[in-house]
Write a protein that holds these residues in place. Structure first.
Motif, PDB file in Angstrom:
ATOM      1  N   VAL A 288      42.416  33.664  54.403  1.00 35.35           N
ATOM      2  CA  VAL A 288      42.976  33.775  53.453  1.00 35.35           C
ATOM      3  C   VAL A 288      42.081  34.029  52.628  1.00 35.35           C
ATOM      4  CG1 VAL A 288      44.643  32.391  51.585  1.00 35.35           C
ATOM      5  CG2 VAL A 288      45.178  32.968  53.926  1.00 35.35           C
ATOM      6  N   GLU A 289      40.719  33.425  52.163  1.00 38.50           N
ATOM      7  CA  GLU A 289      39.809  33.524  50.776  1.00 38.50           C
ATOM      8  C   GLU A 289      39.086  34.946  51.015  1.00 38.50           C
ATOM      9  OE1 GLU A 289      37.707  31.944  48.222  1.00 38.50           O
ATOM     10  OE2 GLU A 289      39.626  30.942  48.430  1.00 38.50           O
ATOM     11  N   GLU A 290      38.675  35.157  52.500  1.00 37.73           N
ATOM     12  CA  GLU A 290      38.376  36.706  52.358  1.00 37.73           C
ATOM     13  C   GLU A 290      39.644  37.692  52.076  1.00 37.73           C
ATOM     14  OE1 GLU A 290      36.952  37.036  56.399  1.00 37.73           O
ATOM     15  OE2 GLU A 290      35.384  36.090  56.311  1.00 37.73           O
ATOM     16  N   GLU A 291      40.510  37.338  52.430  1.00 36.34           N
ATOM     17  CA  GLU A 291      41.323  38.406  51.122  1.00 36.34           C
ATOM     18  C   GLU A 291      41.599  38.169  50.111  1.00 36.34           C
ATOM     19  OE1 GLU A 291      44.574  41.206  51.797  1.00 36.34           O
ATOM     20  OE2 GLU A 291      43.549  40.229  53.207  1.00 36.34           O
ATOM     21  N   VAL A 292      41.528  36.930  49.700  1.00 34.58           N
ATOM     22  CA  VAL A 292      42.069  36.648  48.353  1.00 34.58           C
ATOM     23  C   VAL A 292      40.854  37.583  47.539  1.00 34.58           C
ATOM     24  CG1 VAL A 292      41.283  35.378  46.141  1.00 34.58           C
ATOM     25  CG2 VAL A 292      43.619  34.454  48.583  1.00 34.58           C
ATOM     26  N   ILE A 293      39.181  37.778  47.593  1.00 33.42           N
ATOM     27  CA  ILE A 293      38.106  38.465  47.498  1.00 33.42           C
ATOM     28  C   ILE A 293      38.515  39.769  47.732  1.00 33.42           C
ATOM     29  CG2 ILE A 293      36.344  38.697  47.802  1.00 33.42           C
ATOM     30  CD1 ILE A 293      35.524  36.034  48.416  1.00 33.42           C
TER      31      ILE A 293
END
Length: 513
Positions: A288-293
């Motif tokens: 999810v953090e990678e998707e946010v970025i």
């Protein structure tokens, strides 16, 4: 005996020979010494004469040089004396001129003093005449000077007030005629050119499953699986009788998304137990953090906004999982950015900077921590921290009028934010808050004297105020509408704009029997 005589004679002969030899040597050396001494005396005399000649020659040269120096100094002293005499002559002339001017000034001063005395005397005579005229006028009019002055001031004040009201009305009408058309045109064109769908989010997510048998596996023995999942994600998981659905409840959209993805992977994998749950949740959080970025980067690329700090890109990506008044925050930011670019190009400003400011204007709503600051101020501080330009920082901080606007970008961002949030269907408001806002509008207008009735219509976008014809005249209605509008601006928060219409009418009622 003869031997002794021979020895004695030998010794005597030796002494006599030595004496003769010594005398001869002495005589020889003395003659040579005298000759050498004579030669030395002659040579010394020659040297002495030469040195005397050299000294005399040097003395003559020095004397000549000294005479030249003395002559030069004398000539210099003479020139200085000539200059001093000239300066002395000039000073004497200036002193004479100054004395002459002083004499003239004394004469002029005497004339001025005499004229001032005459003027002062005439002034006193004029004051006496003025006082007599005032007394005469007071006698004729029956009013004192102060009373007449007060009446004159009051009449001028009323006249100026009426003229000012009329002048303001003319200016307002002229501004409406010249500016309203262009303003409407720009706003309408901006809205028409940016048509986006608005996703409505709330505080729950529904996770669909293929069969209700999976619910038991998600709950686990004595509820250990569901407790582990709730502890790992911070989301309340509601498993009820709803067919083929599990409800994920929580106010943090990112946590809900983590829980949804984790459940999806666990159900697909089939291995559901506490250790596996924690492993999957940790993995999903990174995804999810990678998707946010990635979302932040994709949004910046789509809008053509370059050079953003990586932390700002991450915060933009977090907007995807945040809603404001039911409106997706990322969608709102993209819509506002496009509106700002269109409006800036219509006004001849830099559309890229306007789009950048519009994208970042609500960045303060998605911080990692929760400081006690308004989101506009927090967003401005974040932009300043990550080296955004001052006009963009000001536009972010002032779009809710919490800091003073210092550039033309600021009002554009404020207007476009209101357009995006105020158009029909963009946001949802709680019914109680909506009703309270309408009541506040009506009560605010009722607080003014002379107001009979007030009606908030068009969902609070227009306020109609009915005043008594016997209490307020036509000129005062314009002032009343301006005052109500200013008070609404200062005291209330509302999307878009509120139109205030003041109605003054005279009614005559009769009955036919």
């Amino acid at each position: 005996m003869e031997m002794y005589i021979i020895i004695g004679l030998s010794i005597v002969t030796f002494f006599i020979g030595g004496l003769i030899t010594w005398l001869g040597i002495r005589f020889l050396f003395k003659s040579r010494y005298d000759a050498i001494l004579l030669d030395a005396e002659k040579e010394a005399e020659v040297i002495k004469k030469n040195k005397l000649l050299e000294v005399k020659e040097k003395f003559l040269h020095l004397k000549a040089d000294l005479e030249k120096q003395v002559s030069a100094r004398n000539s210099k002293i003479q020139s200085i004396e000539a200059k001093l005499k000239q300066k002395e002559l000039t000073i004497n002339q200036k002193q004479e001129e100054l004395q002459r001017k002083n004499n003239e000034l004394d004469v002029v001063k005497e004339n001025l003093n005499s004229q001032l005395e005459i003027i002062e005397k005439k002034k006193q005579d004029l004051e006496k005449l003025h006082q007599k005229e005032v007394e005469h006028l007071e006698t004729i009019s029956g009013l004192s000077a102060d009373e007449a002055k007060e009446r004159l001031i009051e009449s001028l004040k009323d006249e100026a007030k009426s003229q000012a009201t009329a002048y303001i009305s003319e200016i307002v009408e002229e501004a409406k005629m010249t500016a309203n058309k262009e303003a409407k045109k720009i706003v309408v064109q901006s809205i028409q050119r940016v048509a986006t769908e608005t996703a409505i989010e709330n505080s729950i997510t529904v996770f669909h499953i293929d069969s209700d048998e999976i619910k038991g596996r998600i709950i686990g023995r004595e509820g250990r699986n569901i407790r582990a999942l709730e502890a790992a994600t911070g989301i309340e998981i509601v498993v009820d009788d709803t067919p083929e659905a599990i409800v994920l409840s929580g106010f943090d959209p990112i946590r809900r998304e983590v829980a949804r993805l984790a459940l999806h992977q666990l159900v697909q994998d089939g291995r559901i137990h506490p250790a596996r749950i924690e492993e999957v949740v940790t993995k999903v959080k990174k995804q999810v953090e990678e998707e946010v970025i990635e979302t932040g980067k994709r949004t910046a690329i789509d809008l053509g906004v370059h050079g953003l700090h990586p932390e700002l890109i991450r915060l933009i990506g977090k907007m995807k999982y945040r809603s404001s008044y039911g409106q997706n925050l990322l969608q709102h930011a993209r819509e506002t950015a496009n509106l700002c670019a269109v409006m800036a190009s219509e006004l001849g400003l830099n559309p890229k900077k306007a789009k950048r400011a519009g994208l970042l204007h609500d960045i303060g709503k998605v911080p990692d921590d929760e400081p006690e600051l308004p989101h506009a101020i927090l967003g401005m501080k974040l932009c300043e921290k990550y080296k955004e330009k001052p006009d963009i920082c000001n536009a972010v901080g002032s779009h809710h009028d919490e800091v003073e606007m210092t550039s033309l970008l600021a009002p554009i961002v404020q207007v476009c934010d209101a357009i995006s949030g105020a158009r029909p269907g963009a946001r949802r408001e709680i019914v109680e808050a909506y009703i309270k806002r309408l009541n506040d509008l009506e009560q605010l207008a009722m607080s003014y004297p002379g107001v009979m009735k007030t009606y908030a219509i068009q969902a609070g976008r227009e306020l109609r105020v009915i005043v008594g014809a016997d209490k307020i005249d036509d000129a005062a209605t314009e002032n009343l509408s301006n005052e109500i509008a200013k008070k609404i601006q200062d005291e209330m928060t509302y999307p878009g704009q509120v139109k205030i219409t003041v109605i003054r009418e005279t009614r005559s009622v009769s009955y036919a029997k």
